[in-house]
Design a protein around this motif. Sequence first.
Motif, short mmCIF file in Angstrom:
data_model
loop_
_atom_site.label_atom_id
_atom_site.label_comp_id
_atom_site.label_asym_id
_atom_site.label_seq_id
_atom_site.Cartn_x
_atom_site.Cartn_y
_atom_site.Cartn_z
N VAL A 257 0.85 -1.19 0.00
CA VAL A 257 0.00 0.00 0.00
C VAL A 257 0.89 1.24 0.00
CG1 VAL A 257 -1.93 1.17 1.10
CG2 VAL A 257 -1.64 -1.30 1.41
N LEU A 258 0.66 2.12 -0.98
CA LEU A 258 1.44 3.35 -1.14
C LEU A 258 0.53 4.56 -1.10
CD1 LEU A 258 3.65 2.31 -4.21
CD2 LEU A 258 4.33 2.23 -1.81
N GLU A 259 1.05 5.67 -0.62
CA GLU A 259 0.34 6.94 -0.73
C GLU A 259 0.39 7.41 -2.18
OE1 GLU A 259 1.09 9.59 3.12
OE2 GLU A 259 2.93 8.75 2.29
N ASP A 260 -0.68 8.01 -2.65
CA ASP A 260 -0.68 8.65 -3.96
C ASP A 260 -0.06 10.03 -3.81
OD1 ASP A 260 -1.09 9.65 -6.44
OD2 ASP A 260 -3.28 9.45 -6.44
N LEU A 261 1.22 10.13 -4.17
CA LEU A 261 1.95 11.38 -3.98
C LEU A 261 2.07 12.19 -5.26
CD1 LEU A 261 4.81 10.06 -1.66
CD2 LEU A 261 2.77 11.32 -1.01
N VAL A 338 5.49 6.40 19.19
CA VAL A 338 6.11 5.54 18.18
C VAL A 338 6.88 6.43 17.20
CG1 VAL A 338 4.15 5.61 16.60
CG2 VAL A 338 5.65 3.60 16.59
N ASP A 339 7.77 5.84 16.42
CA ASP A 339 8.44 6.58 15.36
C ASP A 339 7.39 7.14 14.40
OD1 ASP A 339 11.01 7.08 13.58
OD2 ASP A 339 9.54 6.11 12.27
N ALA A 340 7.54 8.41 14.01
CA ALA A 340 6.50 9.09 13.23
C ALA A 340 6.27 8.43 11.87
CB ALA A 340 6.86 10.56 13.06
N ASP A 341 7.36 8.02 11.19
CA ASP A 341 7.20 7.41 9.87
C ASP A 341 6.58 6.02 9.97
OD1 ASP A 341 8.23 9.63 8.60
OD2 ASP A 341 10.28 8.87 8.56
N LYS A 342 6.90 5.29 11.02
CA LYS A 342 6.28 3.97 11.21
C LYS A 342 4.79 4.13 11.50
CE LYS A 342 6.68 -0.32 13.87
NZ LYS A 342 7.43 -1.04 14.94
N ASN A 343 4.43 5.16 12.26
CA ASN A 343 3.02 5.43 12.53
C ASN A 343 2.28 5.73 11.23
OD1 ASN A 343 0.74 6.38 14.48
ND2 ASN A 343 1.02 8.10 13.07
N ALA A 344 2.91 6.57 10.37
CA ALA A 344 2.29 6.91 9.09
C ALA A 344 2.12 5.67 8.22
CB ALA A 344 3.13 7.96 8.37
N ALA A 345 3.15 4.81 8.20
CA ALA A 345 3.09 3.60 7.39
C ALA A 345 1.96 2.68 7.86
CB ALA A 345 4.43 2.87 7.44
N ARG A 346 1.73 2.61 9.19
CA ARG A 346 0.64 1.80 9.71
C ARG A 346 -0.72 2.36 9.27
NH1 ARG A 346 2.77 0.84 15.97
NH2 ARG A 346 4.25 -0.85 15.49
N ASN A 347 -0.83 3.69 9.25
CA ASN A 347 -2.07 4.30 8.78
C ASN A 347 -2.30 4.01 7.30
OD1 ASN A 347 -2.91 5.51 11.22
ND2 ASN A 347 -1.56 7.25 10.90
N ILE A 348 -1.22 4.04 6.54
CA ILE A 348 -1.30 3.74 5.10
C ILE A 348 -1.77 2.31 4.89
CG2 ILE A 348 0.07 3.46 3.00
CD1 ILE A 348 1.84 5.80 4.12
N ALA A 349 -1.21 1.38 5.66
CA ALA A 349 -1.63 -0.02 5.55
C ALA A 349 -3.11 -0.17 5.90
CB ALA A 349 -0.77 -0.88 6.49
N ALA A 350 -3.56 0.53 6.95
CA ALA A 350 -4.96 0.44 7.36
C ALA A 350 -5.89 0.98 6.28
CB ALA A 350 -5.16 1.21 8.67
N ARG A 351 -5.48 2.05 5.62
CA ARG A 351 -6.31 2.59 4.54
C ARG A 351 -6.36 1.63 3.37
NH1 ARG A 351 -5.21 9.18 4.39
NH2 ARG A 351 -5.72 9.51 6.60
N GLY A 352 -5.26 0.92 3.13
CA GLY A 352 -5.26 -0.07 2.05
C GLY A 352 -6.28 -1.17 2.30
#
Length: 363
Positions: A257-261, A338-352
Amino acid sequence: MKLTAQIKLLPSDEQAESLLRTLERANEACQYISDYAHESGEHSKYKLQDAVYHDVREQFDLGAQITVRALGKVADAYKTNPNTHNQFDIRGGFPYDSRILSFYTDRQEVSIWTLGGREKISYEVGENHRALLEQDKGEADLIYRNGMFFLLVSCQMPTANMSDEDVEAIDGYLGVDRGVNNIATTSDGDNWTSDQIDERRQWYQDRRDTLQSVGTRSAKRELQRLGGKQARFQRDTNHTISKRIVSKAKARNSAVVLEDLSGISERTTVRRQQRARHSNWSFYQLRQFIEYKALIAGIPVIKVDPAYTSQTCSNCGHCDSKNRNGSNFECQNCGHSVDADKNAARNIAARGAVNSPMVASEA
């Protein structure tokens, strides 16, 4: 999805001489066409063809299709720089198409037009690009670099929507956060920092500044060489990262799962002193590498909206700009840290997991 495969040709001494003469003659023809285009003000490929096609074939002893490609190369240059008298390096890259270049991927050989006739030449290719050559192939540029010949081949990778069976077969979602401080961070904690790229970038920038102040012909050649080395280093880094991500997803039977950047550079403002670093972001290239490796591996790639992934708590869902402080994330609601980037990655996975499942594609 269009991607470029690079292959290294392995010609004999006689074939290498023939390739070099062909490349030089074709670029001489390009310069002849460019001179006419500049003087006449005519930049259309078809009008240029009407005006100089026969002259070019006779004067430079080129075949019909190689002449057409030369006309196309000049016309494309004037689309970009219509008010400039475009100059063509005698050993610059030259475009080939299927009429003058054929691939035999089963035995890693090409049949390519030269001034001396068709030549069958072996090639070598890395693992990353071998699979690309199995796809539909378009135009290829013949490149001469450091005494070696390469073909840069445009390949069309297929895209497809996930079926219901594909969705049911997925066992999880691997979120990937991409950024400046960290090139990529996965939802399970893997991280690739940008420290090494930043060091290289700064070294190249300092070296470029020095060479530009010199301004000699040799300094300009060195500038071109440095640009190529920097691009290759960053490309190799992105290949390594994307391979690791896709391998992990494959082993776990997870979707990536990737962000649409799209348009991130236009939407983001940075301080003056950070502009060089910001412009070095390689979101699109890394995404491309992940997508085509995932496609080959049979792993789906899902795009999600990036809004507020860095401000939302992956534990309780509370969204607040105060949650993130640099590289640290601490939820103002539940105290989750938690590490900020790891938190963001978890949110990205959840949105996927809740996003409409579709393999990402981009022309």
